[in-house]
Write a protein that holds these residues in place. Structure first.
Motif, PDB file in Angstrom:
ATOM      1  N   ASN A  90       0.834  -1.209   0.000  1.00 27.18           N
ATOM      2  CA  ASN A  90       0.000   0.000   0.000  1.00 27.18           C
ATOM      3  C   ASN A  90       0.865   1.255   0.000  1.00 27.18           C
ATOM      4  N   THR A  91       1.892   1.243  -0.847  1.00 31.18           N
ATOM      5  CA  THR A  91       2.857   2.346  -0.896  1.00 31.18           C
ATOM      6  C   THR A  91       2.901   2.949  -2.291  1.00 31.18           C
ATOM      7  N   THR A  92       2.945   4.283  -2.345  1.00 29.51           N
ATOM      8  CA  THR A  92       3.117   4.998  -3.608  1.00 29.51           C
ATOM      9  C   THR A  92       4.574   5.407  -3.749  1.00 29.51           C
ATOM     10  N   ALA A  93       5.111   5.252  -4.937  1.00 30.94           N
ATOM     11  CA  ALA A  93       6.512   5.570  -5.167  1.00 30.94           C
ATOM     12  C   ALA A  93       6.731   7.074  -5.205  1.00 30.94           C
ATOM     13  N   SER A  94       7.886   7.496  -4.751  1.00 32.97           N
ATOM     14  CA  SER A  94       8.369   8.845  -5.017  1.00 32.97           C
ATOM     15  C   SER A  94       9.048   8.815  -6.387  1.00 32.97           C
ATOM     16  N   PHE A  95       9.224   9.984  -6.993  1.00 37.30           N
ATOM     17  CA  PHE A  95       9.888   9.996  -8.292  1.00 37.30           C
ATOM     18  C   PHE A  95      10.693  11.270  -8.462  1.00 37.30           C
ATOM     19  N   SER A  96      11.633  11.196  -9.398  1.00 35.87           N
ATOM     20  CA  SER A  96      12.464  12.344  -9.727  1.00 35.87           C
ATOM     21  C   SER A  96      12.749  12.306 -11.219  1.00 35.87           C
ATOM     22  N   THR A  97      12.634  13.442 -11.872  1.00 35.92           N
ATOM     23  CA  THR A  97      12.946  13.515 -13.297  1.00 35.92           C
ATOM     24  C   THR A  97      13.755  14.779 -13.571  1.00 35.92           C
ATOM     25  N   ARG A  98      14.593  14.673 -14.569  1.00 32.04           N
ATOM     26  CA  ARG A  98      15.416  15.807 -15.000  1.00 32.04           C
ATOM     27  C   ARG A  98      15.372  15.855 -16.520  1.00 32.04           C
ATOM     28  N   PHE A  99      15.119  17.022 -17.063  1.00 29.37           N
ATOM     29  CA  PHE A  99      15.110  17.156 -18.523  1.00 29.37           C
ATOM     30  C   PHE A  99      15.536  18.573 -18.897  1.00 29.37           C
ATOM     31  N   THR A 100      16.033  18.687 -20.103  1.00 30.71           N
ATOM     32  CA  THR A 100      16.449  19.988 -20.649  1.00 30.71           C
ATOM     33  C   THR A 100      15.572  20.303 -21.840  1.00 30.71           C
ATOM     34  N   PHE A 101      15.059  21.530 -21.881  1.00 29.33           N
ATOM     35  CA  PHE A 101      14.162  21.931 -22.957  1.00 29.33           C
ATOM     36  C   PHE A 101      14.470  23.363 -23.382  1.00 29.33           C
ATOM     37  N   SER A 102      13.914  23.742 -24.512  1.00 28.85           N
ATOM     38  CA  SER A 102      14.032  25.125 -24.959  1.00 28.85           C
ATOM     39  C   SER A 102      12.777  25.500 -25.727  1.00 28.85           C
ATOM     40  N   VAL A 103      12.426  26.766 -25.647  1.00 28.45           N
ATOM     41  CA  VAL A 103      11.268  27.314 -26.362  1.00 28.45           C
ATOM     42  C   VAL A 103      11.758  28.527 -27.141  1.00 28.45           C
ATOM     43  N   ASN A 191      13.160  32.506 -24.401  1.00 30.28           N
ATOM     44  CA  ASN A 191      14.238  33.258 -25.057  1.00 30.28           C
ATOM     45  C   ASN A 191      15.120  32.370 -25.927  1.00 30.28           C
ATOM     46  N   GLY A 192      14.791  31.076 -26.015  1.00 31.76           N
ATOM     47  CA  GLY A 192      15.540  30.161 -26.868  1.00 31.76           C
ATOM     48  C   GLY A 192      16.692  29.459 -26.177  1.00 31.76           C
ATOM     49  N   ASP A 193      17.067  29.895 -24.951  1.00 32.38           N
ATOM     50  CA  ASP A 193      18.157  29.238 -24.225  1.00 32.38           C
ATOM     51  C   ASP A 193      17.687  27.913 -23.641  1.00 32.38           C
ATOM     52  N   SER A 194      18.628  26.985 -23.477  1.00 34.75           N
ATOM     53  CA  SER A 194      18.310  25.694 -22.884  1.00 34.75           C
ATOM     54  C   SER A 194      18.073  25.855 -21.395  1.00 34.75           C
ATOM     55  N   THR A 215      21.899  26.186 -16.060  1.00 38.10           N
ATOM     56  CA  THR A 215      23.078  25.323 -15.974  1.00 38.10           C
ATOM     57  C   THR A 215      22.656  23.915 -15.585  1.00 38.10           C
ATOM     58  N   ASN A 216      23.662  23.009 -15.474  1.00 36.42           N
ATOM     59  CA  ASN A 216      23.386  21.643 -15.055  1.00 36.42           C
ATOM     60  C   ASN A 216      23.411  21.480 -13.544  1.00 36.42           C
ATOM     61  N   LYS A 217      23.648  22.596 -12.830  1.00 37.69           N
ATOM     62  CA  LYS A 217      23.670  22.547 -11.375  1.00 37.69           C
ATOM     63  C   LYS A 217      22.270  22.807 -10.825  1.00 37.69           C
ATOM     64  N   LYS A 218      21.807  21.889 -10.016  1.00 33.07           N
ATOM     65  CA  LYS A 218      20.469  22.010  -9.435  1.00 33.07           C
ATOM     66  C   LYS A 218      20.457  23.118  -8.380  1.00 33.07           C
ATOM     67  N   PRO A 219      19.532  24.074  -8.465  1.00 29.45           N
ATOM     68  CA  PRO A 219      19.484  25.162  -7.476  1.00 29.45           C
ATOM     69  C   PRO A 219      19.174  24.638  -6.071  1.00 29.45           C
ATOM     70  N   ASP A 220      19.557  25.425  -5.085  1.00 36.61           N
ATOM     71  CA  ASP A 220      19.273  25.054  -3.698  1.00 36.61           C
ATOM     72  C   ASP A 220      17.795  25.227  -3.358  1.00 36.61           C
ATOM     73  N   GLU A 221      17.161  26.235  -3.934  1.00 38.53           N
ATOM     74  CA  GLU A 221      15.769  26.530  -3.619  1.00 38.53           C
ATOM     75  C   GLU A 221      14.883  26.214  -4.819  1.00 38.53           C
ATOM     76  N   PRO A 222      13.732  25.586  -4.588  1.00 35.85           N
ATOM     77  CA  PRO A 222      12.819  25.288  -5.706  1.00 35.85           C
ATOM     78  C   PRO A 222      12.081  26.545  -6.169  1.00 35.85           C
TER      79      PRO A 222
END
Length: 689
Positions: A90-103, A191-194, A215-222
């Motif tokens: 009776n447990t739900t999984a936690s999850f984590s995803t990382r992706f890079t996108f641009s618009v 702005n077109g940046d990744s 950058t590829n560094k995860k920020p400290d604050e969400p």
């Protein structure tokens, strides 16, 4: 020796079958992680592209790459569902995803609408182009089920967007539960940046976090932090992917890399059995060599096989039973989840609602209706508030309860009062709705003790009601005729956004089907002349009621009022139409606004109100046309200088004297609620041959 072989030969096939089934059960467990550092032609073997999505130069494009504005929609889906819920623990999984996108866009002045990362029980999620982010269909906004993080690049007032660029959490709706402005962390989504995004859900903390960085560094604050329990929406296997859409623009949406993992629970395996000699945990020590005769050796071997045979048989039965029960439980969980999706609102206990409303105490009464009383409820365990509608113990009350529950439970629009749940217990019929802090429109509009609603609020109310009625009339699978649109049934949330409620008189109709005659229902002062005459409710009768409400909003006057000078009853429609015939329609504007409004917008609102309240139903616009006029997508209506008159050859269902007498009785009851109902004879002014 030959006498001991048959039991062993009989058991070996069963043992092989049990081990094979056990092995298959283990192999069915899906991988809990994957990674795409880039996208190549080989990636297409592990991805499904839908709609306008395509692969190019190591990137996945979600919308068309064109030089001229167009409307486009595309999705990319990981084709293998991942396990998010373990019914055994009776447990739900936690999850984590990382992706890079641009618009980006080849035309710097052509942007909209954005992209999403989504989780869905459907592996063919593809919504309409336009402002729907590729998640939902424009004609069936409530069909698709999903959890999505939207990276929106255009403000869409239909979904309550806070501004241009924003990040939000959506669940089964494009109206975000919570949003954040990426500019607060120096991020420009288009702005077109990744941009690299991290989305973490921690089931033990019931918290979802979204991080953004160039950058590829995860920020400290969400950037976005939402306290929410996603376990009701993550039932066993779920598909993952991205979607995007454009609405008459050249905006491009690219996914450059993607990784995903689940964690937080381990799928349970069949337990090992101490008598199973195939268990590798058993330590076998070499026996001490003792000379023995051939007969004793055969006896010992026969005894050993005699004991081991039944043990193997029992172990096989246990393994087979375990696998069967586990698969049965998975099937039951899926059925339960489907039932939950179908029913939507949850069932409350009577004890819970009684406690939250202090035993339905008179101090918690929010208002009264024709079929019951509404109470304010406070749920201490969650700190949330709700409105509980307690239906009267009557046949009409039960009919109204069932109509409201069956209709509104299937609807979802930002300008509808959302149904949370229901309760049928101890002879009570209870409906639980979202609590609206600012109460009903009529109480705010006619409250002399507080400042008048400003012009922006009034405009927003007119547009919001037009939007939700367009949804009910033309965008639902079955057309919904409300039949009781009035200011007391329009509630205002904390930001004075309108929410249409009270669907007790509503009716479902198939599109393009002729209405049937029914007993006339609704509130005098808001009923269309042809509805009173023939008893046929159509979308045009709702349009008439909407016109009355809009004139009230613009003028600050009730449908029927007593003139302070000569004490005569004044019909709001006649009064505004008289000013229009004199070329002074702007004089009808609420004087409490002190002229603080846009004159042309006020003129348009008054003309729209008269157009909707036209006695001739054929001359009334559709609600979609009304919405287009209010948002400046269509020209204002042409309203004749003189109010059209109608002539009915048949007699009214009731004599006018009876209607007036009945209305006077209703008026006395409703004055306690601040809702004056108008006599039909004064409102309609129709000539009967």
């Amino acid at each position: 020796m030959s006498m001991t072989m048959p039991p062993l030969k009989l058991f070996l096939p069963f043992l092989f079958f049990a081990l094979l089934a056990s092995s298959a059960s283990c192999d069915d467990e899906d991988s809990s992680s994957f990674s795409f550092p880039s996208f190549t032609s080989l990636s297409l073997q592990n991805l499904t592209l839908l709609g306008d999505a395509y692969l190019r130069d190591g990137l996945v494009g979600l919308t068309r790459d064109v030089s001229v504005p167009s409307s486009s929609s595309g999705s990319v889906v990981y084709p293998s569902p991942l396990l998010f819920f373990d019914p055994d623990s009776n447990t739900t999984a936690s999850f984590s995803t990382r992706f890079t996108f641009s618009v980006t866009s080849p035309n710097p002045n052509s942007f909209g609408d954005g992209l999403t990362f989504f989780l869905s029980p459907d592996n063919e999620t593809l919504g309409s182009p336009g402002g729907f982010l590729g998640l939902v269909n424009s004609s069936q906004l409530t069909k698709n089920r999903f959890i999505a993080i939207e990276f929106d690049t255009r403000q869409d007032p239909h979904f309550g967007d806070p501004g241009g660029d924003h990040v939000g959490l959506d669940i089964n709706s494009l109206e975000s539960i919570q949003t954040a402005d990426p500019a607060l962390q120096g991020i420009d989504l288009k702005n077109g940046d990744s941009v690299t995004a991290w989305i973490d859900y921690k089931n033990d903390l019931r918290k979802l976090l979204v991080f953004l960085s160039y950058t590829n560094k995860k920020p400290d604050e969400p950037l976005l932090s939402v306290n929410i329990d996603l376990s009701p929406y993550l039932k066993e296997f779920v598909y993952l992917g991205f979607s995007a859409s454009t609405e008459g623009s050249t905006e491009l949406h690219w996914i450059e890399s993607w990784s995903f993992e689940t964690f937080g629970f381990l799928p349970m395996r069949p337990k090992s059995h101490p008598h199973n000699v195939s268990d590798s945990s058993v330590i076998v020590r070499p026996p001490i060599s003792v000379p023995e005769s051939g007969s004793e050796h055969r006896k010992r071997l026969g005894l050993g096989l005699g004991i081991a045979g039944p043990a193997f048989f029992c172990a096989g039965l246990l393994a087979f039973g375990y696998i069967t029960i586990r698969k049965w439980r998975k099937i039951q969980t899926v059925k339960s989840f489907k039932a939950e999706i179908m029913t939507g609102p949850r069932e409350f206990s009577y004890r819970e609602l009684k406690f939250a409303s202090k035993g339905f105490h008179s101090s918690r009464i929010l208002g009264h209706g024709a079929f019951g009383t509404v109470y304010k409820a406070y749920f201490a365990h969650s700190g949330s508030e709700a409105a509980v509608k307690r239906s009267k113990h009557s046949h009409e009350g039960k009919t109204e309860f069932m109509a409201e529950l069956s209709i509104i439970a299937c609807l979802r629009h930002k300008n509808l009062v959302q149904l949370q749940g229901w309760c049928v217990e101890k002879g009570e019929l209870l409906l639980v709705y979202d609590f609206m802090p600012n109460g009903s429109l009529d109480k705010v509009l006619y409250n002399e003790s507080q400042d008048a609603l400003n012009w922006n609020y009034r405009q927003n109310i007119a547009i919001g009601l037009a939007s939700v009625l367009t949804y009910l009339h033309q965008e639902c699978e079955q057309q919904v005729i409300h039949r009781d649109i009035k200011t007391s049934n329009v509630l205002l949330d904390g930001n004075f956004n309108p929410r249409l409620g009270d669907f007790g008189l509503a009716r479902l109709m198939d599109h393009d089907k002729s209405p049937v005659s029914t007993l006339t229902a609704g509130t005098m002062g808001y009923l269309a002349p042809e509805y009173l005459q023939y008893g046929k409710a159509t979308e045009k009768t709702d349009v008439f009621s909407y016109g009355i409400v809009i004139l009230e909003v613009a003028c600050g006057r009730r449908p029927i009022e007593r003139d302070q000078g000569n004490q005569k009853m004044v019909n709001l429609v006649d009064w505004v139409w008289g000013l229009h015939s004199e070329g002074n329609i702007i004089e009808a504007a609420d004087r409490r606004l002190n002229g603080e409004f846009n004159v042309e917008e006020m003129r348009k609102l008054l003309l729209v109100g008269l157009s909707c309240a036209n006695p001739d139903s054929a001359m009334r616009p559709s609600m979609r046309r009304v919405l287009q006029m209010l948002v400046n997508e269509a020209a204002p209506p042409t309203v004749p200088r003189s109010k059209p008159s109608l002539s009915f050859s048949n007699s009214l269902p009731l004599a006018l004297e009876d209607i007036v007498s009945e209305s006077d009785n209703e008026k006395e009851e409703d004055e306690e609620e601040g809702n004056l109902k108008a006599p039909c004879s004064v409102l309609c002014q129709i000539r009967v041959d």
